[in-house]
Write a protein that holds these residues in place. Structure first.
Motif, PDB file in Angstrom:
ATOM      1  N   CYS A  12      -3.403   1.044 -15.179  1.00 16.68           N
ATOM      2  CA  CYS A  12      -4.069  -0.172 -15.637  1.00 16.68           C
ATOM      3  C   CYS A  12      -5.478  -0.245 -15.069  1.00 16.68           C
ATOM      4  O   CYS A  12      -5.683  -0.099 -13.860  1.00 16.68           O
ATOM      5  N   VAL A  13      -6.440  -0.468 -15.948  1.00 16.67           N
ATOM      6  CA  VAL A  13      -7.824  -0.684 -15.534  1.00 16.67           C
ATOM      7  C   VAL A  13      -8.330  -2.002 -16.126  1.00 16.67           C
ATOM      8  O   VAL A  13      -9.504  -2.154 -16.420  1.00 16.67           O
ATOM      9  N   GLY A  14      -7.398  -2.955 -16.269  1.00 10.53           N
ATOM     10  CA  GLY A  14      -7.762  -4.281 -16.751  1.00 10.53           C
ATOM     11  C   GLY A  14      -8.510  -5.051 -15.677  1.00 10.53           C
ATOM     12  O   GLY A  14      -8.689  -4.595 -14.543  1.00 10.53           O
ATOM     13  N   ASP A  18      -8.250  -3.583 -11.926  1.00  6.71           N
ATOM     14  CA  ASP A  18      -9.445  -2.800 -11.628  1.00  6.71           C
ATOM     15  C   ASP A  18     -10.472  -3.610 -10.842  1.00  6.71           C
ATOM     16  O   ASP A  18     -11.625  -3.217 -10.737  1.00  6.71           O
ATOM     17  N   ARG A  19     -10.010  -4.730 -10.278  1.00  6.23           N
ATOM     18  CA  ARG A  19     -10.904  -5.513  -9.432  1.00  6.23           C
ATOM     19  C   ARG A  19     -11.449  -4.593  -8.346  1.00  6.23           C
ATOM     20  O   ARG A  19     -10.715  -3.827  -7.752  1.00  6.23           O
ATOM     21  N   LEU A  55      -1.658  -3.712 -18.591  1.00  8.87           N
ATOM     22  CA  LEU A  55      -0.230  -3.382 -18.735  1.00  8.87           C
ATOM     23  C   LEU A  55       0.639  -4.631 -18.701  1.00  8.87           C
ATOM     24  O   LEU A  55       1.849  -4.547 -18.820  1.00  8.87           O
ATOM     25  N   ARG A  56       0.022  -5.788 -18.493  1.00 10.41           N
ATOM     26  CA  ARG A  56       0.733  -7.062 -18.413  1.00 10.41           C
ATOM     27  C   ARG A  56       1.682  -7.119 -17.211  1.00 10.41           C
ATOM     28  O   ARG A  56       2.751  -7.684 -17.267  1.00 10.41           O
ATOM     29  N   HIS A  57       1.274  -6.473 -16.123  1.00  4.59           N
ATOM     30  CA  HIS A  57       2.035  -6.509 -14.870  1.00  4.59           C
ATOM     31  C   HIS A  57       1.096  -6.884 -13.722  1.00  4.59           C
ATOM     32  O   HIS A  57       1.185  -6.315 -12.637  1.00  4.59           O
ATOM     33  N   CYS A  58       0.208  -7.818 -13.959  1.00  3.31           N
ATOM     34  CA  CYS A  58      -0.814  -8.146 -12.971  1.00  3.31           C
ATOM     35  C   CYS A  58      -0.190  -8.512 -11.629  1.00  3.31           C
ATOM     36  O   CYS A  58       0.830  -9.188 -11.563  1.00  3.31           O
ATOM     37  N   HIS A  74       4.858   0.896 -10.983  1.00  4.26           N
ATOM     38  CA  HIS A  74       4.597   1.020  -9.550  1.00  4.26           C
ATOM     39  C   HIS A  74       3.294   0.313  -9.210  1.00  4.26           C
ATOM     40  O   HIS A  74       2.292   0.499  -9.898  1.00  4.26           O
ATOM     41  N   ALA A  75       3.318  -0.470  -8.134  1.00  7.57           N
ATOM     42  CA  ALA A  75       2.120  -1.153  -7.650  1.00  7.57           C
ATOM     43  C   ALA A  75       1.466  -0.290  -6.583  1.00  7.57           C
ATOM     44  O   ALA A  75       2.120   0.086  -5.612  1.00  7.57           O
ATOM     45  N   ASP A  76       0.195   0.034  -6.783  1.00  9.88           N
ATOM     46  CA  ASP A  76      -0.596   0.821  -5.837  1.00  9.88           C
ATOM     47  C   ASP A  76       0.198   2.022  -5.307  1.00  9.88           C
ATOM     48  O   ASP A  76       0.426   2.163  -4.112  1.00  9.88           O
ATOM     49  N   PRO A  77       0.631   2.891  -6.223  1.00  7.44           N
ATOM     50  CA  PRO A  77       1.540   3.970  -5.838  1.00  7.44           C
ATOM     51  C   PRO A  77       0.887   5.040  -4.971  1.00  7.44           C
ATOM     52  O   PRO A  77      -0.316   5.252  -5.015  1.00  7.44           O
ATOM     53  N   ASP A  78       1.725   5.700  -4.210  1.00  6.84           N
ATOM     54  CA  ASP A  78       1.327   6.842  -3.417  1.00  6.84           C
ATOM     55  C   ASP A  78       1.198   8.046  -4.350  1.00  6.84           C
ATOM     56  O   ASP A  78       2.103   8.311  -5.153  1.00  6.84           O
TER      57      ASP A  78
END
Length: 92
Positions: A12-14, A18-19, A55-58, A74-78
């Motif tokens: 996601c680069v929304g 992408d802040r 991705l609508r998973h903000c 996955h949030a901020d995945p490794d």
């Protein structure tokens, strides 16, 4: 018709993810790691890493990645964890 990739990473680069450019940086790092470890798979169309505007998973500015075809998010995945998923997909 071409076959879909065995595994695809949708980064996601929304506006939220992408802040401060974090989503774009994640996409770049993941793309580079995939190319380094699995360049032949990318060239063969077995692996893909793409960008999407939302991705609508903000999650409050944390970059998100959806794995396809599983649909796992996955949030901020490794990066290493993501590479392990490729190994599993190619083995399965």
């Amino acid at each position: 018709m071409t076959e879909p990739p065995l595994i695809r990473f949708v980064v996601c680069v929304g506006d939220v993810c992408d802040r401060e450019g974090r989503g774009s940086v994640l996409h770049e790092r993941l793309s580079e790691a995939l190319d380094f470890d699995f360049g032949k798979g990318i060239a063969a169309g077995e692996i893909a890493c793409v960008r999407r505007s939302c991705l609508r998973h903000c999650s409050r500015g944390i970059p998100m990645v959806r794995i396809e075809p599983s649909g796992d998010v996955h949030a901020d995945p490794d990066i290493e964890q993501m590479l392990d998923l490729v190994v599993e997909a190619l083995a399965g």
